[in-house]
Enzyme design. Structure first.
Site, PDB file in Angstrom:
ATOM      1  N   ARG A 220       0.370 -29.406   2.618  1.00  0.00           N
ATOM      2  CA  ARG A 220       1.772 -29.752   2.893  1.00  0.00           C
ATOM      3  C   ARG A 220       1.843 -30.712   4.072  1.00  0.00           C
ATOM      4  NH1 ARG A 220       1.501 -24.273   4.010  1.00  0.00           N
ATOM      5  NH2 ARG A 220       2.972 -23.777   2.357  1.00  0.00           N
ATOM      6  N   ILE A 222       1.986 -33.604   6.755  1.00  0.00           N
ATOM      7  CA  ILE A 222       1.268 -34.855   6.950  1.00  0.00           C
ATOM      8  C   ILE A 222       0.041 -34.922   6.057  1.00  0.00           C
ATOM      9  CG2 ILE A 222      -0.086 -36.188   8.625  1.00  0.00           C
ATOM     10  CD1 ILE A 222       1.899 -35.304  10.769  1.00  0.00           C
ATOM     11  N   ASP A 264     -11.894 -22.186   4.365  1.00  0.00           N
ATOM     12  CA  ASP A 264     -11.558 -22.101   5.782  1.00  0.00           C
ATOM     13  C   ASP A 264     -12.503 -23.046   6.533  1.00  0.00           C
ATOM     14  OD1 ASP A 264     -11.168 -21.501   8.444  1.00  0.00           O
ATOM     15  OD2 ASP A 264     -11.341 -19.321   8.195  1.00  0.00           O
ATOM     16  N   GLY A 293      -4.914 -28.712  11.291  1.00  0.00           N
ATOM     17  CA  GLY A 293      -4.669 -28.379  12.685  1.00  0.00           C
ATOM     18  C   GLY A 293      -3.598 -27.312  12.809  1.00  0.00           C
ATOM     19  N   LYS A 298       1.868 -21.650  24.285  1.00  0.00           N
ATOM     20  CA  LYS A 298       2.199 -20.742  25.372  1.00  0.00           C
ATOM     21  C   LYS A 298       1.899 -21.455  26.688  1.00  0.00           C
ATOM     22  CE  LYS A 298       3.520 -16.591  23.923  1.00  0.00           C
ATOM     23  NZ  LYS A 298       4.748 -15.895  24.400  1.00  0.00           N
ATOM     24  N   LEU A 300       0.113 -21.818  30.100  1.00  0.00           N
ATOM     25  CA  LEU A 300      -1.253 -21.385  30.380  1.00  0.00           C
ATOM     26  C   LEU A 300      -1.279 -20.032  31.098  1.00  0.00           C
ATOM     27  CD1 LEU A 300      -4.226 -21.990  30.171  1.00  0.00           C
ATOM     28  CD2 LEU A 300      -4.070 -23.299  32.306  1.00  0.00           C
ATOM     29  N   ALA A 301      -0.278 -19.785  31.938  1.00  0.00           N
ATOM     30  CA  ALA A 301      -0.222 -18.502  32.653  1.00  0.00           C
ATOM     31  C   ALA A 301      -0.080 -17.327  31.691  1.00  0.00           C
ATOM     32  CB  ALA A 301       0.945 -18.504  33.651  1.00  0.00           C
ATOM     33  N   ASN A 350       1.406 -31.945  27.248  1.00  0.00           N
ATOM     34  CA  ASN A 350       2.715 -31.452  26.847  1.00  0.00           C
ATOM     35  C   ASN A 350       2.872 -30.026  27.366  1.00  0.00           C
ATOM     36  OD1 ASN A 350       5.213 -31.742  25.665  1.00  0.00           O
ATOM     37  ND2 ASN A 350       4.541 -31.121  23.627  1.00  0.00           N
ATOM     38  N   TYR A 356      -3.571 -26.840  22.733  1.00  0.00           N
ATOM     39  CA  TYR A 356      -3.432 -27.902  21.730  1.00  0.00           C
ATOM     40  C   TYR A 356      -3.842 -29.253  22.311  1.00  0.00           C
ATOM     41  CZ  TYR A 356      -1.174 -30.790  18.141  1.00  0.00           C
ATOM     42  OH  TYR A 356      -0.912 -31.699  17.145  1.00  0.00           O
TER      43      TYR A 356
END
Length: 450
Positions: A220, A222, A264, A293, A298, A300-301, A350, A356
């Site tokens: 699905r 991209i 996988d 991908g 989250k 990092l903390a 980001n 990521y």
């Protein structure tokens, strides 16, 4: 997801209201479709171009042989489809004034979705400080000009390594891509042509005819768009995704008349299974697209081991293992064109995406280090780094955040999955044979990052 704002301000009351309020007015971009002209209008070629540098004169002759309407001098108020600025022999920043300011006089005459392309040389091969200064100046000039253009026009650049001329095959391949509707959402970018290699396709509408291509994460979004675009361009497809996406994957495989492989990619034997399937079912492997991908966002903390490892495992570790299988593929001796999907997050970062961004930064590092290994066998590897693309994932972003993200680029809109696919199809083609180890951003010149 449709950009309803762009639709609203493109005509009628919405267009008038946007003008009065000074709101962004994203243009409808010129995108590729088979049979459309490469450039809808005259092409102005400017520059000095010594004969031994394969400069402006030779390039103008080559473009005329393509059937383009080439100008060496602009006609008053004539709408131009493109301006090509050949700066391959600049030796000092003073050399830029005449050709650049001549081009400036024609910028207001650019047609909607026109193209500006610079052709210059890599600064790191200059030797003399004045030459390096002049070449690096083209970088700043090009990126700034891209931010000034309007009505869907874009500006991109080709950097030639020493010994590569402007009319060599890979340089011409890059130029054709930048001039065409295939590069609609590529803006403010420079591609380095490192060597004279590859060839232009006999049929520009089917540049991948006879090639066998593998696309991971193809069920699905991209990935499906990449498979459809490669199929349109003539390739035979192996589409790969996890077993849980089997139904969607089968639909894509049927659509592109290819074969589906449920695997996988994080499995140790995934590379071997992919290679064996391509060889057994299609007799070869010419193109490998690493698109699969995931995100597990989250701060990092608050990051846990499972989120971190899952993203690294799918987004970069799996690609490394599959590439190792390709490089070790004796006696088959595979040397495909590999294209990996990176991200502008791997360039600029980001918030909430340390895992990521690390994985996509890793993709960029992998591509650069793998390029010389594949070059020894006649292959190539590059990455495409999308910015904000209209997908099911971005459709789930809160409305206000999504609207801001859409407008934070020079084209003031989000890209489409097809825009990413077009860039990948070009880098996978023989026309890009002299380009390797590069990262091409498909982001509309996003205002963050390099």
């Amino acid at each position: 997801m449709a950009d309803k704002y762009t639709q609203f301000v493109s005509h009628g009351i919405g267009k008038d209201l946007a003008k009065r309020l000074g709101l962004p007015q994203p243009a409808r971009l010129r995108r590729y479709a088979p049979g459309l002209p490469l450039v809808p209008g005259p092409v102005l070629v400017l520059g000095t171009g010594r004969m031994d540098a394969n400069g402006a004169d030779e390039l103008a002759s080559e473009l005329a042989a393509w059937g383009l309407d080439v100008r060496r001098n602009a006609l008053p108020k004539e709408k131009l489809g493109a301006i090509i600025l050949v700066l391959d022999d600049v030796g000092h920043p003073d050399d830029l004034a005449k050709p650049v300011l001549t081009a400036a006089q024609s910028l207001r005459d650019l047609a909607p979705s026109a193209r500006v392309v610079t052709v210059s040389r890599t600064p790191d091969s200059a030797g003399l400080p004045a030459v390096a200064a002049a070449r690096q100046a083209v970088d700043g000039l090009l990126r700034s000009l891209a931010k000034e253009l309007r009505a869907g026009a874009t500006a991109n650049g080709i950097l030639l390594a020493n010994g590569v001329g402007a009319v060599r095959l890979s340089a011409l391949g890059a130029l054709r891509f930048f001039l065409s509707g295939r590069s609609a959402f590529v803006d403010g970018q420079l591609l380095t042509v490192a060597k004279d290699a590859g060839q232009l396709p006999p049929d520009p509408d089917r540049p991948l005819a006879g090639k066998v291509a593998v696309v991971t994460g193809a069920a699905r979004g991209i990935g499906a768009a990449i498979a459809r675009t490669l199929y349109r361009d003539g390739a035979r497809l192996v589409v790969v995704d996890i077993p849980a996406a089997g139904d969607h994957l089968a639909q894509v495989a049927n659509e592109v008349h290819g074969t589906a492989l449920q695997v996988d990619i994080t499995a140790e034997d995934a590379g071997r299974r992919i290679i064996d399937h391509a060889l057994e079912r299609h007799g070869g492997l010419d193109i490998l697209v690493h698109n699969a991908g995931i995100t597990r966002d989250k701060l990092l903390a608050n990051m846990d081991e499972n989120r971190w490892n899952a993203v690294i495992g799918v987004n970069i570790a799996a690609q490394l293992r599959i590439n190792e299988a390709v490089l070790a593929s004796n006696p088959h001796g595979l040397s495909p064109r590999i294209v990996s999907v990176a991200s502008t997050s791997g360039i600029a970062g980001n918030r909430g995406q340390t895992n990521y961004a690390a994985s996509k930064g890793g993709v960029i590092g992998m591509v650069r280090a793998t390029a010389p290994l594949l070059a020894e066998r006649g292959g190539s590897i590059n990455a495409v780094a999308p910015g904000f693309i209209e997908t099911e994932m971005t459709a789930r972003i809160p409305f206000a955040t999504r609207e801001v993200a859409r407008r934070l680029n020079s084209l003031q809109q989000g890209g489409r999955p097809d825009d990413v696919a077009e860039a990948i199809a070009f880098l996978a083609s023989d026309a890009a044979g002299g380009i390797s180890g590069e990262v091409l951003r498909v982001c509309g010149q996003n205002l963050v990052g390099a």
